[in-house]
Design a protein around this motif. Structure first.
Motif, PDB file in Angstrom:
ATOM      1  N   THR A  49       7.121  11.861   3.540  1.00  0.00           N
ATOM      2  CA  THR A  49       7.375  10.681   4.395  1.00  0.00           C
ATOM      3  C   THR A  49       6.582   9.454   4.273  1.00  0.00           C
ATOM      4  OG1 THR A  49       7.219  10.441   6.949  1.00  0.00           O
ATOM      5  CG2 THR A  49       5.733  11.967   6.010  1.00  0.00           C
ATOM      6  N   ARG A  50       7.466   8.412   4.315  1.00  0.00           N
ATOM      7  CA  ARG A  50       6.742   7.046   4.133  1.00  0.00           C
ATOM      8  C   ARG A  50       6.031   6.575   5.451  1.00  0.00           C
ATOM      9  NH1 ARG A  50       7.215   2.943   0.468  1.00  0.00           N
ATOM     10  NH2 ARG A  50       7.070   0.672   1.428  1.00  0.00           N
ATOM     11  N   ILE A  51       6.313   7.326   6.432  1.00  0.00           N
ATOM     12  CA  ILE A  51       5.323   6.918   7.696  1.00  0.00           C
ATOM     13  C   ILE A  51       4.121   7.339   7.558  1.00  0.00           C
ATOM     14  CG2 ILE A  51       5.341   7.804  10.178  1.00  0.00           C
ATOM     15  CD1 ILE A  51       8.306   8.251  10.117  1.00  0.00           C
ATOM     16  N   TYR A  52       3.723   8.269   6.898  1.00  0.00           N
ATOM     17  CA  TYR A  52       2.221   8.782   6.603  1.00  0.00           C
ATOM     18  C   TYR A  52       1.640   7.703   5.847  1.00  0.00           C
ATOM     19  CZ  TYR A  52      -1.797  11.305   5.281  1.00  0.00           C
ATOM     20  OH  TYR A  52      -3.400  11.599   5.105  1.00  0.00           O
ATOM     21  N   ALA A  53       2.246   7.018   4.870  1.00  0.00           N
ATOM     22  CA  ALA A  53       1.622   6.054   4.155  1.00  0.00           C
ATOM     23  C   ALA A  53       1.364   4.780   4.961  1.00  0.00           C
ATOM     24  CB  ALA A  53       2.761   5.809   2.841  1.00  0.00           C
ATOM     25  N   TYR A  54       2.143   4.602   5.885  1.00  0.00           N
ATOM     26  CA  TYR A  54       1.946   3.358   6.974  1.00  0.00           C
ATOM     27  C   TYR A  54       0.903   3.678   7.894  1.00  0.00           C
ATOM     28  CZ  TYR A  54       5.610   0.532   5.317  1.00  0.00           C
ATOM     29  OH  TYR A  54       6.700  -0.356   4.452  1.00  0.00           O
ATOM     30  N   LEU A  57      -5.490   5.754  10.160  1.00  0.00           N
ATOM     31  CA  LEU A  57      -6.327   6.872  10.023  1.00  0.00           C
ATOM     32  C   LEU A  57      -7.684   6.523   9.597  1.00  0.00           C
ATOM     33  CD1 LEU A  57      -3.951   9.466   8.851  1.00  0.00           C
ATOM     34  CD2 LEU A  57      -4.757   9.254  11.434  1.00  0.00           C
ATOM     35  N   GLU A  58      -7.782   5.973   8.697  1.00  0.00           N
ATOM     36  CA  GLU A  58      -8.919   5.682   7.704  1.00  0.00           C
ATOM     37  C   GLU A  58      -9.706   4.806   8.776  1.00  0.00           C
ATOM     38  OE1 GLU A  58      -9.484   5.204   3.222  1.00  0.00           O
ATOM     39  OE2 GLU A  58      -8.752   3.254   4.274  1.00  0.00           O
ATOM     40  N   PHE A 115       0.855  -1.208   0.080  1.00  0.00           N
ATOM     41  CA  PHE A 115       0.034  -0.201  -0.220  1.00  0.00           C
ATOM     42  C   PHE A 115       0.819   1.100   0.080  1.00  0.00           C
ATOM     43  CE2 PHE A 115      -1.748   3.522   2.600  1.00  0.00           C
ATOM     44  CZ  PHE A 115      -2.825   3.879   1.725  1.00  0.00           C
ATOM     45  N   ALA A 116       1.867   1.298   0.906  1.00  0.00           N
ATOM     46  CA  ALA A 116       2.630   2.328   1.038  1.00  0.00           C
ATOM     47  C   ALA A 116       3.530   2.822  -0.215  1.00  0.00           C
ATOM     48  CB  ALA A 116       3.918   2.148   2.175  1.00  0.00           C
ATOM     49  N   ASP A 117       3.798   1.602  -0.923  1.00  0.00           N
ATOM     50  CA  ASP A 117       4.636   1.850  -2.357  1.00  0.00           C
ATOM     51  C   ASP A 117       3.649   2.529  -3.245  1.00  0.00           C
ATOM     52  OD1 ASP A 117       6.960   0.448  -1.360  1.00  0.00           O
ATOM     53  OD2 ASP A 117       6.250  -1.502  -2.447  1.00  0.00           O
ATOM     54  N   GLY A 118       2.289   2.330  -3.456  1.00  0.00           N
ATOM     55  CA  GLY A 118       1.670   2.736  -4.320  1.00  0.00           C
ATOM     56  C   GLY A 118       1.092   4.324  -3.710  1.00  0.00           C
ATOM     57  N   PHE A 119       0.861   4.372  -2.547  1.00  0.00           N
ATOM     58  CA  PHE A 119       0.397   5.530  -2.065  1.00  0.00           C
ATOM     59  C   PHE A 119       1.270   6.890  -2.386  1.00  0.00           C
ATOM     60  CE2 PHE A 119      -1.450   8.029   1.935  1.00  0.00           C
ATOM     61  CZ  PHE A 119      -2.547   8.420   1.048  1.00  0.00           C
ATOM     62  N   PHE A 145      -7.264  16.664   1.039  1.00  0.00           N
ATOM     63  CA  PHE A 145      -5.948  16.882   0.765  1.00  0.00           C
ATOM     64  C   PHE A 145      -5.528  15.542  -0.009  1.00  0.00           C
ATOM     65  CE2 PHE A 145      -1.479  15.874   1.752  1.00  0.00           C
ATOM     66  CZ  PHE A 145      -1.004  16.962   1.670  1.00  0.00           C
ATOM     67  N   GLY A 146      -6.013  14.281   0.392  1.00  0.00           N
ATOM     68  CA  GLY A 146      -5.703  13.106  -0.644  1.00  0.00           C
ATOM     69  C   GLY A 146      -6.124  13.481  -1.873  1.00  0.00           C
ATOM     70  N   SER A 147      -7.399  14.107  -2.113  1.00  0.00           N
ATOM     71  CA  SER A 147      -7.958  14.396  -3.733  1.00  0.00           C
ATOM     72  C   SER A 147      -7.016  15.234  -4.391  1.00  0.00           C
ATOM     73  CB  SER A 147      -9.299  15.218  -3.448  1.00  0.00           C
ATOM     74  OG  SER A 147     -10.402  14.239  -2.738  1.00  0.00           O
TER      75      SER A 147
END
Length: 167
Positions: A78-83, A88-89, A64-68, A115-117
């Motif tokens: 920051t990859r930490i946010y991807a993890y 959060l969701e 997931f983090a790779d794609g995000f 923000f994601g949009s």
């Protein structure tokens, strides 16, 4: 030479469509018994939807983090946010289902999904052709305007809930 963009058959979106339909029907089933109004149904729908989608991401966090991080502006830095994002969701989904701190839940949903949009819009404008990490690495759905519609739709629902709670 054909410059027309490649069209995506609807079957590519079947995993997304089926999860939305399951979320809608589940929310109606729970709401029926709870005899809730539209606000209550929206809570159930958003809660179920966010929990399901978070679980898909949690199955394979590194994938997931790779794609995000390919399109999300904060995950790029920051990859930490991807993890953290799937959790959060999940937290937002559980907050919707429990009706705890609704105003904070609405505001966080609006901020995170809007923000994601922005990242999705930039990726689409640059022609990024990847599977949407929104479905984790389990299901293959292309990153597209459907992804954007999903993010904006959820942010708008949260905005509606926020406005309904204030007025």
């Amino acid at each position: 030479m054909n410059t027309k963009p490649k069209e995506k058959p609807i079957r590519q979106y079947w995993p997304l469509i089926s999860l939305i339909v399951v979320s809608v029907l589940s929310a109606f089933a729970i709401n029926w018994r709870a005899e809730g109004d539209m606000t209550v149904w929206m809570h159930y729908f958003m809660g179920i939807f966010l929990v399901i989608f978070s679980v898909l991401k949690i199955f394979h966090p590194a994938k997931f983090a790779d794609g995000f991080e390919m399109y999300d502006m904060l995950a790029k830095h920051t990859r930490i946010y991807a993890y953290i994002y799937p959790f959060l969701e999940l937290t937002l989904g559980l907050l919707y289902l429990s009706f705890i701190l609704p105003t904070l839940t609405y505001v966080l949903t609006i901020l995170i999904l809007t923000f994601g949009s922005i990242g999705v819009i930039k990726a689409l404008r640059h022609g990024l052709d990847i599977n949407c990490p929104c479905m984790g690495s389990i299901l293959d759905v292309p990153l597209s305007t459907v992804t954007l519609t999903e993010d904006i739709g959820m942010a708008l629902m949260a905005l509606m809930l926020l406005l309904m709670s204030v007025f």
